[in-house]
Design a protein around this motif. Sequence first.
Motif, short mmCIF file in Angstrom:
data_model
loop_
_atom_site.label_atom_id
_atom_site.label_comp_id
_atom_site.label_asym_id
_atom_site.label_seq_id
_atom_site.Cartn_x
_atom_site.Cartn_y
_atom_site.Cartn_z
N GLU A 58 0.83 -1.20 0.00
CA GLU A 58 0.00 0.00 0.00
C GLU A 58 0.87 1.25 0.00
N VAL A 59 1.92 1.25 0.82
CA VAL A 59 2.82 2.40 0.89
C VAL A 59 3.52 2.61 -0.46
N LEU A 60 4.01 1.54 -1.04
CA LEU A 60 4.72 1.65 -2.31
C LEU A 60 3.78 2.13 -3.42
N ASP A 61 2.52 1.69 -3.37
CA ASP A 61 1.55 2.15 -4.36
C ASP A 61 1.26 3.63 -4.18
N GLU A 62 1.18 4.09 -2.94
CA GLU A 62 0.95 5.51 -2.69
C GLU A 62 2.11 6.35 -3.23
N ILE A 63 3.33 5.87 -3.04
CA ILE A 63 4.50 6.58 -3.55
C ILE A 63 4.41 6.71 -5.08
N ARG A 64 4.04 5.61 -5.73
CA ARG A 64 3.91 5.64 -7.19
C ARG A 64 2.85 6.64 -7.64
N ARG A 65 1.70 6.64 -6.96
CA ARG A 65 0.60 7.52 -7.37
C ARG A 65 0.90 8.99 -7.06
N VAL A 66 1.63 9.25 -5.97
CA VAL A 66 2.05 10.63 -5.69
C VAL A 66 2.96 11.11 -6.82
N GLY A 67 3.89 10.27 -7.23
CA GLY A 67 4.82 10.64 -8.29
C GLY A 67 4.15 10.92 -9.62
N GLU A 68 3.00 10.30 -9.85
CA GLU A 68 2.27 10.52 -11.10
C GLU A 68 1.56 11.87 -11.11
N ARG A 69 1.31 12.44 -9.93
CA ARG A 69 0.45 13.63 -9.85
C ARG A 69 1.13 14.89 -9.30
N TYR A 70 2.23 14.72 -8.56
CA TYR A 70 2.78 15.87 -7.84
C TYR A 70 4.29 15.98 -8.02
N ILE A 71 4.77 17.22 -7.88
CA ILE A 71 6.20 17.49 -7.75
C ILE A 71 6.46 17.67 -6.26
N VAL A 72 7.25 16.81 -5.68
CA VAL A 72 7.51 16.83 -4.23
C VAL A 72 9.01 16.99 -4.00
N ASN A 73 9.37 17.91 -3.12
CA ASN A 73 10.79 18.13 -2.82
C ASN A 73 11.26 17.46 -1.53
N ARG A 74 10.32 17.34 -0.56
CA ARG A 74 10.70 16.76 0.73
C ARG A 74 9.63 15.78 1.18
N ILE A 75 10.07 14.73 1.85
CA ILE A 75 9.15 13.74 2.40
C ILE A 75 9.52 13.46 3.85
N PHE A 76 8.49 13.43 4.70
CA PHE A 76 8.66 13.04 6.10
C PHE A 76 7.97 11.71 6.32
N LEU A 77 8.73 10.71 6.77
CA LEU A 77 8.16 9.39 7.02
C LEU A 77 7.51 9.37 8.40
N ALA A 78 6.20 9.18 8.44
CA ALA A 78 5.45 9.18 9.69
C ALA A 78 5.12 7.71 10.04
N ASP A 79 4.63 7.37 11.25
CA ASP A 79 4.25 8.28 12.33
C ASP A 79 5.43 8.52 13.29
N GLY A 80 5.24 7.98 14.50
CA GLY A 80 6.16 8.33 15.59
C GLY A 80 7.57 7.81 15.46
N ASP A 81 7.75 6.69 14.78
CA ASP A 81 9.11 6.14 14.68
C ASP A 81 9.22 5.17 13.52
N ALA A 82 9.31 5.73 12.34
CA ALA A 82 9.44 4.90 11.14
C ALA A 82 10.68 4.01 11.19
N MET A 83 11.68 4.45 11.94
CA MET A 83 12.94 3.69 11.98
C MET A 83 12.81 2.36 12.72
N VAL A 84 11.64 2.07 13.27
CA VAL A 84 11.41 0.76 13.88
C VAL A 84 11.32 -0.31 12.79
N LEU A 85 11.03 0.08 11.56
CA LEU A 85 10.93 -0.89 10.47
C LEU A 85 12.30 -1.49 10.16
#
Length: 299
Positions: A58-85
């Motif tokens: 789901e996350v990877l699909d969202e990334i793909r769809r954002v890229g199709e529609r928007y120009i994005v310069n910065r991304i913040f990985l949410a929520d409280g501690d993405a680095m737990v992955l």
Amino acid sequence: MAMQEAFPVSYIEPVFRPPSEAHSLILPVTNGCSWNKCTFCEMYTAPQKKFRARDEAEVLDEIRRVGERYIVNRIFLADGDAMVLPTHRLLRILEAIAEYIPSVERVTSYCLPRNLKRKSVEELKELREAGLAMLYVGAESGDDEVLERVNKGETAASTADALIKAGEAGLKRSVMILNGLGGLSLSKQHALNSARLLNQTQPEFVSTLVVSFPQGMERFRERYPDFVELNQQQLFSELRQFVAELALDNSTFRSDHASNALVLKGELGQDKDRLLAQIDHAISRPDQAGLRPEWMRGL
């Protein structure tokens, strides 16, 4: 009339991000916080914010769809501690961002110190090379007694270890200290030991927020029953002790969060004397210090 297409990223409210990520795309890769036991923090206590890793596809699909529609310069990985992955999962997310949103210049994330224990310097270097630029670490305090009282689940040593490891990997570190967290009785040691932690680790960015309890203090007082809140003058005095003890070589300092009455910005150590003079002015002449009015403060 054609219906407007829904935004391609799914959110579970409330969603939080650091002040400096105001213009970033917030991309949830987890929901909630894996620790979620700090007694001062109410960010992820709502039932719908129970911790879980989001579905990777789901996350990877969202990334793909954002890229199709928007120009994005910065991304913040949410929520409280993405680095737990796990590192391999974070790498796939970062690689998808690079592939589908090539305009992205930096990716950042909150980080609990405990989440770096299982990651080697080499793994963190891989993440940096894949696009992760900075970690926001809520140290809260460098004093072990304060950390125990608020159930942080960390010590000054565990926080230092994480910050040093991230620095060795070339990741920028933004560290937050909570002004007033130790209450009246622990104020001095909170200030001095928090400065000691930062002097030891030399993070690139340092910020202070003021502890507050918008939902009441009952949860907080369960572990700290004799806590006495600092008044405005005492908060300034604690902040002065903290800044006076800082020996930072090349750190950007910010005390401009909405919770702060006194807005401070500077580079440490070159602006230390100016910052101390501003705090002294706020202590001696609060009516002339340009303080943020009470109604404008909050989380």
